[in-house]
Structures are given as structure tokens and as C-alpha cells.
Scaffold this active site. Sequence first.
Site, PDB file in Angstrom:
ATOM      1  N   ASN A   9       0.869  -1.176   0.000  1.00 22.68           N
ATOM      2  CA  ASN A   9       0.000   0.000   0.000  1.00 22.68           C
ATOM      3  C   ASN A   9       0.908   1.230   0.000  1.00 22.68           C
ATOM      4  O   ASN A   9       1.478   1.569   1.030  1.00 22.68           O
ATOM      5  CB  ASN A   9      -0.898  -0.023   1.245  1.00 22.68           C
ATOM      6  N   LYS A  11       0.149   4.230  -0.226  1.00 24.62           N
ATOM      7  CA  LYS A  11      -0.484   5.422   0.354  1.00 24.62           C
ATOM      8  C   LYS A  11      -0.225   6.633  -0.549  1.00 24.62           C
ATOM      9  O   LYS A  11      -0.115   6.482  -1.768  1.00 24.62           O
ATOM     10  CB  LYS A  11       0.010   5.655   1.780  1.00 24.62           C
ATOM     11  N   HIS A  93      -9.685   1.072   4.590  1.00 25.17           N
ATOM     12  CA  HIS A  93      -8.432   1.277   5.328  1.00 25.17           C
ATOM     13  C   HIS A  93      -8.718   2.206   6.505  1.00 25.17           C
ATOM     14  O   HIS A  93      -9.520   3.138   6.395  1.00 25.17           O
ATOM     15  CB  HIS A  93      -7.364   1.869   4.405  1.00 25.17           C
ATOM     16  N   GLU A  95      -7.202   4.586   7.694  1.00 27.11           N
ATOM     17  CA  GLU A  95      -6.977   6.019   7.442  1.00 27.11           C
ATOM     18  C   GLU A  95      -8.186   6.633   6.737  1.00 27.11           C
ATOM     19  O   GLU A  95      -8.523   7.789   6.966  1.00 27.11           O
ATOM     20  CB  GLU A  95      -5.676   6.200   6.628  1.00 27.11           C
ATOM     21  N   GLU A 164      -6.038  -5.238  10.234  1.00 29.81           N
ATOM     22  CA  GLU A 164      -5.038  -4.197  10.449  1.00 29.81           C
ATOM     23  C   GLU A 164      -5.346  -3.461  11.756  1.00 29.81           C
ATOM     24  O   GLU A 164      -6.149  -2.502  11.753  1.00 29.81           O
ATOM     25  CB  GLU A 164      -5.066  -3.191   9.289  1.00 29.81           C
ATOM     26  N   GLY A 170       1.812   1.984  10.819  1.00 33.73           N
ATOM     27  CA  GLY A 170       2.758   3.088  10.713  1.00 33.73           C
ATOM     28  C   GLY A 170       3.380   3.499  12.033  1.00 33.73           C
ATOM     29  O   GLY A 170       4.031   4.528  12.133  1.00 33.73           O
ATOM     30  N   SER A 208       2.855  -2.500  10.432  1.00 30.32           N
ATOM     31  CA  SER A 208       4.295  -2.509  10.697  1.00 30.32           C
ATOM     32  C   SER A 208       4.955  -3.858  10.414  1.00 30.32           C
ATOM     33  O   SER A 208       5.833  -4.304  11.158  1.00 30.32           O
ATOM     34  CB  SER A 208       4.584  -2.054  12.135  1.00 30.32           C
TER      35      SER A 208
HETATM   36  C1  PEP Z   1      -1.047   0.025   5.894  1.00 33.62           C
HETATM   37  O1  PEP Z   1      -1.022   1.201   5.561  1.00 33.62           O
HETATM   38  O2  PEP Z   1      -1.940  -0.704   5.473  1.00 33.62           O
HETATM   39  C2  PEP Z   1       0.003  -0.477   6.783  1.00 33.62           C
HETATM   40  C3  PEP Z   1      -0.107  -1.685   7.248  1.00 33.62           C
HETATM   41  O3  PEP Z   1       1.043   0.380   7.046  1.00 33.62           O
HETATM   42  P1  PEP Z   1       2.422   0.009   7.799  1.00 33.62           P
HETATM   43  O4  PEP Z   1       2.942  -1.268   7.205  1.00 33.62           O
HETATM   44  O5  PEP Z   1       3.321   1.176   7.522  1.00 33.62           O
HETATM   45  O6  PEP Z   1       2.098  -0.145   9.256  1.00 33.62           O
END
Ligand code: PEP
Length: 246
Positions: A9, A11, A93, A95, A164, A170, A208
Amino acid sequence: MRKKLVVGNWKMHGNRASNAALLAGLREAGPWSADVAVCVPFPYIAETALALTGQAVLFGAQDCSAHEQGAYTGEVSSAMLADLGCRYVIVGHSERRAYHAENDQLVADKAKAALAHGVTPIVCVGETLAERDAGQTESVVKRQLAAVIHTLTHCIGEIVLAYEPVWAIGTGLTASPEQAQAVHAVLRKQLQAATQKADSMRILYGGSVKPDNAVQLFGMPDIDGGLIGGAALKAADFGAICRAAN
Ligand code: PEP
């Protein structure tokens, strides 16, 4: 036996030059035995498609409209994504849930719109830290998934699900393999009650994931790969994570 899937992803990162370098790096880093895809910002989908011609790496988008077409300024329909060759679209997601007030029903409607055009929705669910601390993890993810099951009915078996935990995205904090597995098992059970396809459905973990924790996470019985944010922006790291899913 479910084939693992690793999805990057991106972003709202990148530009034409950095994307070209990243995709070239991915070409070098493969092949992998897992399925691999990148979900890129809308303006770069067409160029990504071109750069990945003849490659095993699939591509997709990070959101889509719940509407079919019409006067929805700024929105991108799943028909448009299909037209560009997108295989996947991320919906729900955290976000988008947090910054764009997307609720469970809207996420479900987006998933439905995607499926209607042959684009596989990667539906994200996950709890915040406050919800985890309050012992609500299970009820939150089950509520989020229930809306999708209710809306898609017999098509639910066609989605990819991604767990998630919001507190791990993040932040550098990762759910332990055991914590993640426990939630994946709950989600799989909920899917089993809804579809006979549940055992072949892929449930990804995101939050992460890095090259040094991917093997343990992907080794858990109900973790079928990952949705990768930050580490997907470095070809070497993303490549290593994809290898961990072999
Ligand atoms: C994501 O944005 O879906 C995500 C898992 O980000 P990160 O791996 O940076 O935690």
C-alpha cells in the site's frame, strides 16, 4: 492450501521517477512463489500497469467510489479501475475510516461496487488501541466484517480480508504473531458461518510488517500474507517480505 498474498500500500507517496525506480527494484527482487501486488495512488495506475507489463506483480488502487458513475466530483469508480486493469482495491483502510468518516456500510458498499466490476476488494478491519484496551477487539472487527457479509451475501467468498490493528499501522508496533492469529481465527470463524469458501479465503495481516517479523507472522495458520505500508516503499524490504511469504 491457500496461496499467500502480499500487497504493498503505497499510500500518498511517490512521484513518477521514484515509482519507476521502485517498480524496477521489484522486478529485480522477484520472482516469488506468493502472489504479489502493489496498490498505488490513482494518478499512477496507468504507468504502473505499463511498467508491470509481463511481470507477475499485480496492481490496484487504494480506494474506490461506492457509486457506479455520475456527478461525484473527485471520486473514482470501480469501473474505471477495472478499465485500467486493476486486480485489487483496498477498501475500509483505517486512514479512510478515520480521516474521511467512512463507516461500515460505506465500506461494504465500496466492496460491492468493486466486485461488480471484477476488482477484488481488500477489505480492512481493525481496532484502535482504546478499543483493544477496553477488550473490544473481537466485537469491533466482527461488527466491521458483519456489514460486509450482510451486503455481499453469497459473494463474500470473493473478497480478501485484511486485519489491520489501527495501533500497529505506521507506528512500528506490531501485533505479535499470536495476537494476530487470534483475531484471524475469529474472522475466519465468522466467514465460515457465512460461506463455504471461508477456508480458501485469504486473510492478510497489516501493521508494521517488516522483513524481520514477516516470517513469524506469515507462519501462523490463519495469516495468509500481508498488507504492507511503509516497508512497501523500499524494493529490498518489500522483496524480502514477499520472500518471507514463499
Ligand atoms: C497500511 O497502511 O496498510 C500499513 C499496514 O502500514 P504500515 O505497514 O506502515 O504499518
